[in-house]
Design a protein around this motif. Structure first.
Motif, PDB file in Angstrom:
ATOM      1  N   LYS A 107       0.839  -1.200   0.000  1.00  0.00           N
ATOM      2  CA  LYS A 107       0.000   0.000   0.000  1.00  0.00           C
ATOM      3  C   LYS A 107       0.872   1.246   0.000  1.00  0.00           C
ATOM      4  N   ASP A 108       0.542   2.171  -0.930  1.00  0.00           N
ATOM      5  CA  ASP A 108       1.231   3.468  -1.030  1.00  0.00           C
ATOM      6  C   ASP A 108       2.745   3.302  -0.957  1.00  0.00           C
ATOM      7  N   ARG A 109       3.235   2.360  -1.734  1.00  0.00           N
ATOM      8  CA  ARG A 109       4.645   2.039  -1.658  1.00  0.00           C
ATOM      9  C   ARG A 109       5.505   3.158  -2.236  1.00  0.00           C
ATOM     10  N   SER A 110       6.806   3.153  -1.821  1.00  0.00           N
ATOM     11  CA  SER A 110       7.768   4.160  -2.287  1.00  0.00           C
ATOM     12  C   SER A 110       9.036   3.432  -2.711  1.00  0.00           C
ATOM     13  N   LEU A 111       9.460   3.703  -3.912  1.00  0.00           N
ATOM     14  CA  LEU A 111      10.611   3.002  -4.480  1.00  0.00           C
ATOM     15  C   LEU A 111      11.897   3.371  -3.756  1.00  0.00           C
ATOM     16  N   LEU A 112      12.668   2.348  -3.414  1.00  0.00           N
ATOM     17  CA  LEU A 112      14.014   2.556  -2.860  1.00  0.00           C
ATOM     18  C   LEU A 112      15.077   2.300  -3.921  1.00  0.00           C
TER      19      LEU A 112
END
Length: 1453
Positions: free
Chosen positions: A1080-1085
């Motif tokens: 959910k609402d992931r953010s790329l690293l």
């Protein structure tokens, strides 16, 4: 019977006829006849129209209380012209147009001008506006048959004046509105007959609103039960050949409860809730054009299927959107979504058994261009062949048919008590028979057997129906049977028919219907003066049926032999009713058992036996009722004799047997020349074909045993001539060398001696080698329908013979045969159903060259080019080897074969032309090529790496056969290899491409196969090629991560994992932060290659709302949607309770210690570093002390540590060798302990001397204060300072002694001091040295004895050592501090001289005075003393001024 209601015609029926007739008295083809008080209306029409198919239109419109506008052809074509789709050619019209209007406005009376056929003016037609609109639209060629109105309901029947005659027109009406009286709802009925075919039209307007289904059903029952006509107790649709129920039936479309997404409360209107599921789904189906699916939600369809309403009717199925509720004023179908769109406007039909195929639906239309109402009008068109007018025979010689009903049982009618079964026929050819039930238990009602005597020949039974009514105290229902059924077999024919009560299915009636007619039946009741007709010979067989015996067959034969003296060998007995289990007849069998008995008798015995049997037969003690008798010839070569069986003395003798005893050897003349008769014989039969020659009379002589008399009695011979004329025959059998169709003729001018007509096919006009066709036609009938399939053989003519009761004529009338040969040609069928053994596509053909008699085409699949008929078990000849595909009207030359039509092994398409008579037996033939276009080698490479998700490429090899018929490929997910529960993937793939990309993240659900179908331009095949689904999962395993960023809400460190169990298609790993384990609402690293299994999360990575580290495998197709997840554990190394102990009491300076509490997990701490910093982040900072190891929680720093611009204390923790970027911070709370103010007033008035008290305000913060230090200083900042004094905490002042020299000091400064430190920033006050010295002091007078020269004074005391005079001075420049002046006399001018002494001379002089008087006589005390004036500020403080002159010098201290 109701009346024909037409507004404006109430005054007289003649006015109504004036309306209905186009030109009364000129072109009158309408008339009224009063029969027994009943007015029947007739339309003369054109009788020849009965020979062709008739066209009927049934139309309906809810006008919505608006005037009807009939412009255009969208609803009812102008001039009544048949549409092109109905075979219209611009001149052909509909024979009948029946219109139902609901919510109609009749309008006021109008007069329509009219002209006759010659253009002459006729009186105007009186009618209302509604009728006028229809008449103007249809034109002069249409007549009003009836107009019936109730309230706003109207039923109109129009007839084309070139159409068939109409008769027996009746009407009725029933209101079902408010209180069952108000006519806003109800039904109108019109019944009429066309030839021998009865038509019934019921126009209905039923209760509205979606939830009133039961009310609508009740309305139908009320309408049918309340509109009875023809004096019948039954509703008209129960006995009319064809019935229509049409109008605004108000049945709605409604989802079944299990299909709704949420329950819906019942409501009294159709107004929708905004979230109503019904309208959403229905509008979706309408938009998709899926009108067939809409019918599963149709209330009428559901109710009819359940038998609750209009059972036996069938609905014309719409192929267009619902007609209600549309927006007024808009053409086309635009719906008001406040109501559920519905098929409210309907047309239903019902036909009696055996008549269904006679009425064919040709078209069913809606009229979207009509926009005056919230309903769209509808119209249906039909064709039918009118049957001939049925005439009940009146001649006693007519051989009636006998039918036997047996094993009668009714199931489903739950009614206790006695139940009557009333049997009647339509038309009425028998008396009503009423029987009571024999049992009523367990839901089954049974009756005994019934023999019915129908006063009609077998040949006409096809036109007769039996009506079997069930009655208790009320009507329970009726079942209809077709009387032609038992003619198909000599055995008992089982029947089962629905019992219908005013449209509602009540049960089923079953039993056996058997033809028990003798081959040539003679009712016993007719045996009398006219005698029974026999065909002579050596033996005459008598066959009759008997009821009422319980005895064995052998006993019956014995009784008959004894009663009539007949050898038992000449008696033949058989059981007519079936004995269960084929067992032998037992003595205790039912007393209703039927027997058939044949007797072999001589002609004389036949007369006697018939006479004795007329009253019945007793067998033992049981009475056997003779129900029918038949006599047949056993020796066909014997000529016919006529005998009166009522004369018991009469005997029969065959004349030809005694030729040797005849006076004449000429057998052709023996009968008239010398033919002796018994004295009891009172008649003689003249042999047929007897040549009249020149004879003119019959003469009869009596003869004795001696001689014949010489004077006879004569009778003039009248040679009757009775030949038919005007033979007409059109071959309606469309096969070559086969005939069938209607034969018509004109009866002889004198038919009084004609009994019937015989028809033959013959080789010439004289009847050579003739072959009988058709049945015997009784006199009075001038037509017969020849059955199809009559072989032509060598016959070229149709010949018709008349026959009297004695003989058939020998010279027939003839008609040259013309064979109609109508076989279609050039059949084309391309199978577009790509499954093997399934067919689908369009069949087309060319019309036959001779197509005038064709009414329709029947299309079949066949196993050979000419399927055969074989003899069936019941004696009929059913077709074998073919299966019907459909029927199309004569004007169509193609048929659409639905996909998935089973081929069933058939190899041919057969097209049979059909006339109004029959379907031909020789078809046009087309060899079927069954397309089989399936793909092969289906494969799938899965590249969606999620478990339960699919993605990748499905591939296949194109079909090797019939590829030209493939348009595209369809790919599905399926529960099995045959496509069960399939779900389509993406769009179709055009032929030429052999793969499909399955989008990533396609849910697998429970599917286990990929299936690939080929698709033609017609349809997708139904048998796919499959591939087992393998779901690839590449989920990384065993994630591990240690957060080495010890900042709160920050993370950093190395994330590691193990490779998936199946890494085949992984090309990289993508790492994210997510707010849950599912991304959910992931953010790329970042991402790493498929061979790397670690990723360093940058330090200072913010955590915020993220809870998990996510690792996604990625193929070259897509990234997986189900990640491997690891819960984030934030390694937090924050200190608490940062405290500054500032013992440096100066502003912007600190000195002391900083302390803190350790983190919860101090084991991760390498060291602490403490800073003073500008902001919380530490963008500018200065370290305090040195790095501190774990466990050391204090740093110290010296006083005077400058913190200018610093606002925070920051403590950075180094863990794992890395210093955190976000410190624990606390604001700097500096200890500022400077005094508030400093004040000093110099009370010492001497120059360079000070004295007084220093005051200061206490500091705001004294936590760390110990005392105050007061300094003399050369500046306000404490430069070159000298302690003036130390004052303890709590004292805020310090006294400076008088006469204190301040020397070079310019300020007093006050420092606060803690235990360890003295502040460096004092608070000071400038020293103001108050100088109170007077100037210009002088005293008048001179002491002569001293060496000191005094100023000129005013000493007026001239005594030595005594002075007196005035002492004068100038005021000080600042007198603000001068309190008073004191004048002293001193012995020296040096105040520090030990012998210095002073004596007051004058004290407390006003500070404003500038002189004082020294009294005369004042002692000087010393010659060296000086006069002194002291300015006193206070009583305690004295300012001394010393001034003297020695040697002319002025000295001053």
């Amino acid at each position: 019977m109701g009346t024909c209601a037409c507004a404006g015609f109430e005054d007289s029926f003649e006015q109504f006829l004036e309306c209905c007739s186009a030109s009364k008295g000129v072109d009158a083809d309408a008339e009224a006849v009063d029969q027994n008080g009943q007015i029947s209306f007739y339309l003369k029409g054109r009788p020849e129209a009965l020979q062709r198919p008739l066209w009927l239109m049934a139309a309906s419109m809810n006008a919505g209380d608006e005037p009807i506008h009939l412009e255009g052809d969208d609803w009812i074509p102008r001039q009544g012209r048949r549409r092109a789709g109905d075979g219209g050619d611009g001149s052909s019209c509909y024979d009948l147009i029946v219109v139902a209007v609901q919510e109609a406005i009749l309008g006021g009376p109008v007069r329509l001008p009219r002209v006759n056929s010659n253009g002459g003016e006729l009186p105007p037609r009186h009618c209302n506006e509604l009728l006028a609109a229809f008449l103007e639209h249809l034109g002069q060629d249409y007549r009003v048959v009836t107009l019936l109105s109730r309230g706003a309901m109207v039923l109109l029947v129009f007839a084309w004046r070139f159409g068939p005659p109409l008769h027996d027109i009746e009407t009725a009406a029933e209101n079902t509105g408010l209180a069952h009286v108000f006519p806003n709802k109800g039904g109108l009925l019109a019944k009429l007959e066309v030839g021998g075919t009865s038509l019934c039209f019921v126009a209905a307007h039923l209760a509205a609103h979606s939830d009133h289904v039961q009310r609508r059903n009740a309305d139908v029952t009320e309408i049918l039960s309340g509109t009875k006509v023809s004096g019948m107790e039954l509703d008209a649709p129960s006995y009319c050949h064809h019935s229509f129920f049409f109008g605004d039936l108000n049945y709605r479309l409604e989802l079944r409860p299990e299909m709704r997404t949420s329950p819906r409360e019942a409501r009294e209107t159709d107004e929708l809730l905004e979230d109503d599921a019904d309208v959403d789904l229905i509008l979706q189906l309408i938009d998709a054009g899926d009108f067939q699916s809409l019918l599963q939600y149709d209330q009428l369809h559901v109710e009819m299927a359940a038998g609750r309403v209009l059972h036996g009717f069938s609905s014309a199925l719409p192929t267009w959107p619902p007609t209600y509720r549309v927006l007024k004023g808009e053409r086309g179908f635009h719906f008001d979504t406040k109501r559920v769109p519905s098929y409210c406007d309907r047309v239903l039909r019902r036909s009696l058994p055996g008549c269904q195929q006679q009425l064919q639906l040709r078209s069913f239309h809606a009229a979207p261009e009509v926009c005056t109402s919230d309903h769209k009008p509808i119209s249906s068109t039909w064709t039918f062949m009118a049957a001939p007018v049925f005439q009940i025979p009146t001649s006693p010689a007519t051989k009636g048919a006998w039918l036997r009903l047996s094993s009668i049982c009714c199931r489903g009618v739950c009614e206790e008590g006695p139940i009557q079964l009333r049997c009647r026929s339509t038309p009425k050819v028998m008396e009503e028979v009423v029987v009571e039930n024999t049992s009523n238990a367990g839901g089954n009602i049974t009756w005994g057997g019934i023999t019915l005597d129908l006063k009609v020949s077998k040949a006409n039974l096809d036109a007769v129906h039996l009506l079997l009514e069930l009655w208790s105290s009320a009507f329970l229902g009726v079942a209809a049977l077709h009387c032609a059924v038992p003619l198909q077999s000599s055995a008992a024919n089982r029947f089962e028919a629905p019992v219908i009560c005013y449209g509602e299915l009540r049960g089923h009636l079953s039993g056996f219907l058997t033809d028990v007619s003798p081959s040539r039946p003679i009712p016993v009741s007719s045996v009398g003066a006219n005698g029974a007709r026999k065909v002579g010979g050596d033996e005459i067989g008598i066959t009759f049926a008997m009821t009422g015996s319980e005895e064995l067959v052998a006993q019956i034969k014995a009784a008959l032999s004894k009663s009539f003296g007949i050898p038992q060998s000449d008696i033949f007995v058989s059981v007519a009713t079936q004995i269960p289990g084929q067992r032998r007849l037992q003595a205790d069998d039912s007393d209703q058992t039927d027997f058939r008995i044949a007797l072999s008798l001589s002609p004389g015995e036949a007369s006697r036996v018939l006479a004795e049997m007329a009253g019945g037969v007793s067998v033992f003690d049981l009475k056997m009722e003779i129900t029918d008798v038949a006599v047949e010839t056993r020796a066909a070569s014997v000529r016919t004799v006529r005998s009166d069986v009522t004369s018991t003395a009469a005997t029969a003798r065959v004349l030809a047997e005694d030729s040797d005893g005849s006076p004449s050897t000429n057998s052709s003349l023996a009968w008239c020349r010398r033919s002796y008769r018994q004295v009891t014989d009172l008649n003689i039969t003249v042999p047929t074909e007897t040549a009249l020659e020149d004879f003119t009379h019959f003469v009869i002589y009596t003869a004795s045993t001696l001689v014949e008399q010489s004077t006879p009695v004569e009778h003039l011979i009248f040679d009757a001539t009775a030949t038919v004329g005007g033979i007409g025959f059109i071959d309606d059998d469309l096969d070559p060398f086969e005939f069938g169709g209607n034969v018509t003729w004109q009866e002889p001018l004198d038919a009084s001696r004609v009994q019937d007509y015989l028809l033959y096919f013959a080789e010439d006009a004289a009847g050579a080698n003739r072959s009988s066709v058709g049945s015997i036609v009784p006199v009075g009938t001038n037509r017969i329908l020849l059955a199809a399939d009559i072989q032509q053989q060598a016959h070229d003519h149709l010949v018709i013979y008349t026959r009297s009761f004695l003989v058939e004529q020998t010279t027939p009338a003839f008609f040259a045969l013309s064979d109609t040969h109508s076989i279609a040609s050039d059949i084309v069928f391309e199978d577009l159903d790509l499954d093997y053994t399934d067919l689908g596509g369009n069949i087309s053909w060319l019309f036959p060259v001779e197509a005038q008699q064709v009414t329709e085409y029947y299309i079949y699949l066949g196993d050979s080019p000419e399927p055969a008929k074989i003899l069936g078990e019941n004696g009929n000849f059913p077709w074998t080897g073919r299966s019907q595909l459909g029927v199309v009207p004569y004007y169509n030359s193609d048929l659409f074969v639905p996909s998935e039509t089973p081929r069933n092994g058939y190899g041919y398409v057969l097209v049979y032309a059909s006339s109004a008579l029959a379907e031909q037996t020789t078809p046009a033939v087309h060899v079927i090529h069954d397309a089989n276009a399936s793909v092969s080698n289906v494969d799938f490479v899965g590249k969606d790496l999620d478990l339960e998700d699919l993605g990748g490429y499905v591939s296949w090899i194109e079909p090797t056969a019939d590829l030209d018929r493939v348009m595209a490929y369809s790919v599905y997910l399926s529960l099995d290899a045959v496509g069960t529960g399939r779900s389509k993937i993406e769009q179709d793939v055009l032929v030429g491409s052999t793969q499909l990309l399955v989008p990533a993240e396609t849910p697998r659900q429970t599917f286990t196969y990929f299936v690939v179908y080929t698709r033609s331009t017609l349809v997708e095949q139904s048998t796919p090629v499959s591939h087992v689904l393998f779901d690839t999962s590449a989920l990384p395993r065993n994630l591990d991560f240690l957060d080495i960023d010890v900042d709160r809400n920050e993370m950093g460190g190395n994330l590691t994992w193990e490779a998936p169990s199946d890494p085949t298609h992984v090309v990289e790993y993508v790492i994210y932060l997510g707010e849950n384990a599912y991304g959910k609402d992931r953010s790329l690293l970042g991402n790493v290659s498929e061979s790397t299994f670690e990723f360093f999360v940058p330090l200072d990575t913010l955590i915020d709302n993220f809870t998990h580290l996510l690792v996604y495998s990625k193929s070259d197709l897509a990234e997986m949607t189900t990640p491997a997840a690891l819960l984030i554990k934030d390694s937090v190394a924050e200190v608490d309770n940062i405290t500054l102990f500032d013992r440096d009491l100066d502003k912007d300076e600190v000195g002391g210690e900083i302390t803190w509490d350790p983190p919860t997990e101090e084991r991760i701490v390498d060291k602490y570093r403490v800073f003073f910093q500008v902001d919380p982040a530490g963008s500018e900072k200065s370290q305090v002390d040195t790095d501190q190891p774990p466990g050391s929680l204090t740093v110290s720093f010296p006083e005077d540590t400058n913190i200018t611009g610093m606002e925070y204390i920051g403590i950075f923790i180094t863990a794992f060798g890395i210093e955190q970027q976000t410190p624990s911070v606390a604001p700097i709370v500096e200890t500022i302990s400077s005094v508030g103010f400093v004040a000093f007033t110099d009370k010492d008035l001497d120059n360079l001397q000070i004295g007084g008290t220093i005051y200061w305000g206490p500091p705001p913060e004294i936590t760390y204060n110990q005392d105050y230090v007061v300094y003399y200083a050369q500046s306000a900042t404490g430069d070159a300072r000298l302690v003036a004094g130390v004052v303890p905490l709590g004292t805020n002042s310090l006294t400076i002694p008088l006469d204190t020299y301040h020397n070079q000091f310019t300020h007093f400064v006050v420092y606060t001091r803690s235990v360890a430190y003295e502040q460096t920033t004092p608070v000071g006050v400038e020293i103001y040295d108050h100088d109170g010295l007077v100037t210009n002091l002088y005293f008048s007078g001179l002491d002569e004895s001293t060496a000191i020269k005094r100023s000129q004074s005013g000493d007026t005391d001239l005594d030595l050592n005594m002075i007196g005079g005035v002492l004068q001075w100038t005021l000080p420049s600042d007198t603000s501090g001068v309190l008073q002046y004191n004048v002293y006399l001193t012995f020296t001018s040096n105040p520090w001289d030990p012998y210095f002494r002073r004596d007051a001379l004058e004290l407390a002089l006003s500070p404003t005075l500038t002189q004082a008087t020294v009294p005369v006589g004042t002692s000087k005390l010393s010659g060296d003393g000086i006069e002194e004036v002291t300015c006193s500020f206070t009583a305690a403080d004295t300012v001394r001024y010393f001034q003297w002159q020695r040697g002319g010098k002025e000295l001053r201290f």
